[in-house]
Design an enzyme around this catalytic site. Structure first.
Site, PDB file in Angstrom:
ATOM      1  N   TYR A   1     -15.574  -6.917  -0.032  1.00 34.15           N
ATOM      2  CA  TYR A   1     -16.056  -5.591   0.157  1.00 34.15           C
ATOM      3  C   TYR A   1     -17.191  -5.260   1.260  1.00 34.15           C
ATOM      4  O   TYR A   1     -18.446  -5.694   0.472  1.00 34.15           O
ATOM      5  CB  TYR A   1     -16.515  -5.136  -1.271  1.00 34.15           C
TER       6      TYR A   1
ATOM      7  N   LYS B   1     -12.343  -5.107   3.257  1.00 29.00           N
ATOM      8  CA  LYS B   1     -12.447  -3.739   3.294  1.00 29.00           C
ATOM      9  C   LYS B   1     -13.508  -3.643   4.417  1.00 29.00           C
ATOM     10  O   LYS B   1     -14.784  -3.887   3.859  1.00 29.00           O
ATOM     11  CB  LYS B   1     -12.776  -3.373   1.801  1.00 29.00           C
TER      12      LYS B   1
END
Lengths: 303, 303
Positions: free
Chosen positions: B137, B165
């Site tokens: 992330y 991501k």
């Protein structure tokens, strides 16, 4: 001892803890005893260097209780009450007051970036929750929140908000910033960022919120007193002696340096909370070479 | 449904909770039911929009259990395991696996800024703690950590780390970034930042980690499918329809917009954790004027 916790040297010790975040209250007591004997203006318990952000409410309360018992009124205790959630910050502030803290330090800890109004309401809620005087912890390097001058002005109108701990100004204009803040607020204005402390105090700041003051309080106090008395030569001489330490603070982050210093100095276990890592062997050697003569100076009170 | 949770539309719903951080599992179930019916590629439970950073371990586990029960294998569940302390992230990862999550999402949450090595060791520890595939992330807007390309490369060599991501590139060069990441890593590469999703997918990204996908999954899915099929015209037409929403996402922060949207859309209580504040009446009116026609489109499946 200064009459206010927000004037003079505010010393921020590390908080010795095990890898699970369980605090060694005996080790903490030994760190605090050194600060009391040196008569610093205040102790900043559970500041950023005191890893408040990584500790549970229960452990933070244990730290405050142990500190109150050890310090026993000799030096004002300023306790960090920062938390990501407002309700948690309220709990921590009330815990600290009930346990006998003298003042609070509050950082606008964030994950989702906060608006100025959100930070204002957060501070207002905490200020209303206790009767303790409160210092605004302005530390964008960890909180990632930037206070506007308007927000500092609004906060200074809250009765119990008495002080601000500022980061060193990016443009280096300490006198300009101090003049502006004094015009707009009645806060006591102190600085953190140990490498800029001598200049900040010489420029007229009220306090030095000091990392190294938590470990070498006599040295830090000598620098503080010289600078606050306008003795440029002596303040800069001490600052020059500390220059190699400032370099490793900047290179490794002061927290990583002072945790190894605390272990070296007091033979206590002071683990950084992972993901923070200890310095590797070569870096530790570099730091030890720098701090050994500084520790000797501190112990011999040669300053 | 896509065979991988890291390819296609990953929908990130808000987590409805009361002011004390107690989750409304019934309301959460209703949000998840919409996503399952729309057959999104995966559900991103307890992402930033899902306020994971503000919830206790116990509440996060309650959310995962409720989600697993509701989703019942229809859509892969990617669960946020981020925490400030490595030991806490390990606990959260193990909790999620034990409760039936299909994958993990891990952000390098920080207070003291982390070094690249500290982030690496943090990810390695969490990856080793479960058998679940893991998505990095990368969200400097909330974590304040910047991954070097070298670090992403090292992380992609860890067997269970399968995806990243990414935030939208500051210089706008999506194709260049994708080419570089594909050369250096074998990660599935997705983007967050809803206003840049159409362009990211048209440039060849594998996934859209979508905030609005959590509330308007059909619209977000139509955009995703059009862009991934290389249908520029249709993808841009849908993106243009959503443009006013992107403007308020950028003006207020998407989290503040989608919590009021969730209340409006599903008649549930979805409180932002204070210090985050609800939008004021004028701002709410502005947002409602923008979202009403979008909700209508979503419900009528006119897209």
């Amino acid at each position: 001892m200064s009459p206010s916790p927000f004037h003079g040297l505010s010393a921020f010790p590390p908080t010795p803890a095990d890898p699970h975040g369980r605090i060694d209250t005996e080790g903490l007591g030994r760190l605090l005893e050194r600060l009391c004997e040196s008569a610093v203006a205040s102790i900043g318990l559970l500041g950023s260097t005191g890893i408040y952000a990584y500790l549970t409410r229960e452990e933070r309360l244990r730290a405050v209780k142990a500190a109150v018992e050890c310090v026993n009124g000799r030096v004002p205790l300023v306790v960090g009450a920062g938390a990501l959630r407002t309700d948690h910050a309220l709990d921590l502030a009330r815990d600290a007051e009930a346990a006998g803290a003298d003042a609070l330090l509050l950082a606008p800890v964030s994950y989702t970036p906060l608006t100025q109004e959100e930070a204002y309401q957060h501070f207002l809620a905490v200020a209303k929750a206790t009767r303790l005087p409160l210092c605004i912890y302005n530390n964008p390097g960890t909180t990632h929140f930037t206070f506007s001058r308007e927000l500092l002005q609004r906060l200074s109108d809250i009765e119990t908000i008495k002080a601000v701990k500022m980061p060193l100004p990016v443009d280096g204009d300490l006198r300009g910033e101090l003049a502006l803040l004094r015009e707009r607020t009645d806060l006591a204005i102190g600085y953190s960022g140990d490498w800029g402390a001598a200049e900040a105090l010489l420029a007229g700041a009220d306090a030095w919120y000091s990392v190294i003051g938590g470990l070498l309080p006599r040295t830090a106090l000598a620098l503080t007193k010289a600078a606050m008395a306008g003795n440029d030569g002596e303040a800069r001489r001490l600052d020059d002696l500390l220059q190699p330490l400032w370099e490793v603070f900047k290179a490794y982050g002061s927290i990583r340096v002072v945790y190894m210093m605390a272990e070296h100095l007091l033979d206590i276990r002071a683990e950084l909370p992972r993901p923070l890592l200890r310095l590797g062997p070569a870096d530790r050697e570099r730091v030890l070479d720098i701090v050994r003569p500084l520790i000797e100076l501190e112990h011999q009170s040669l300053l």
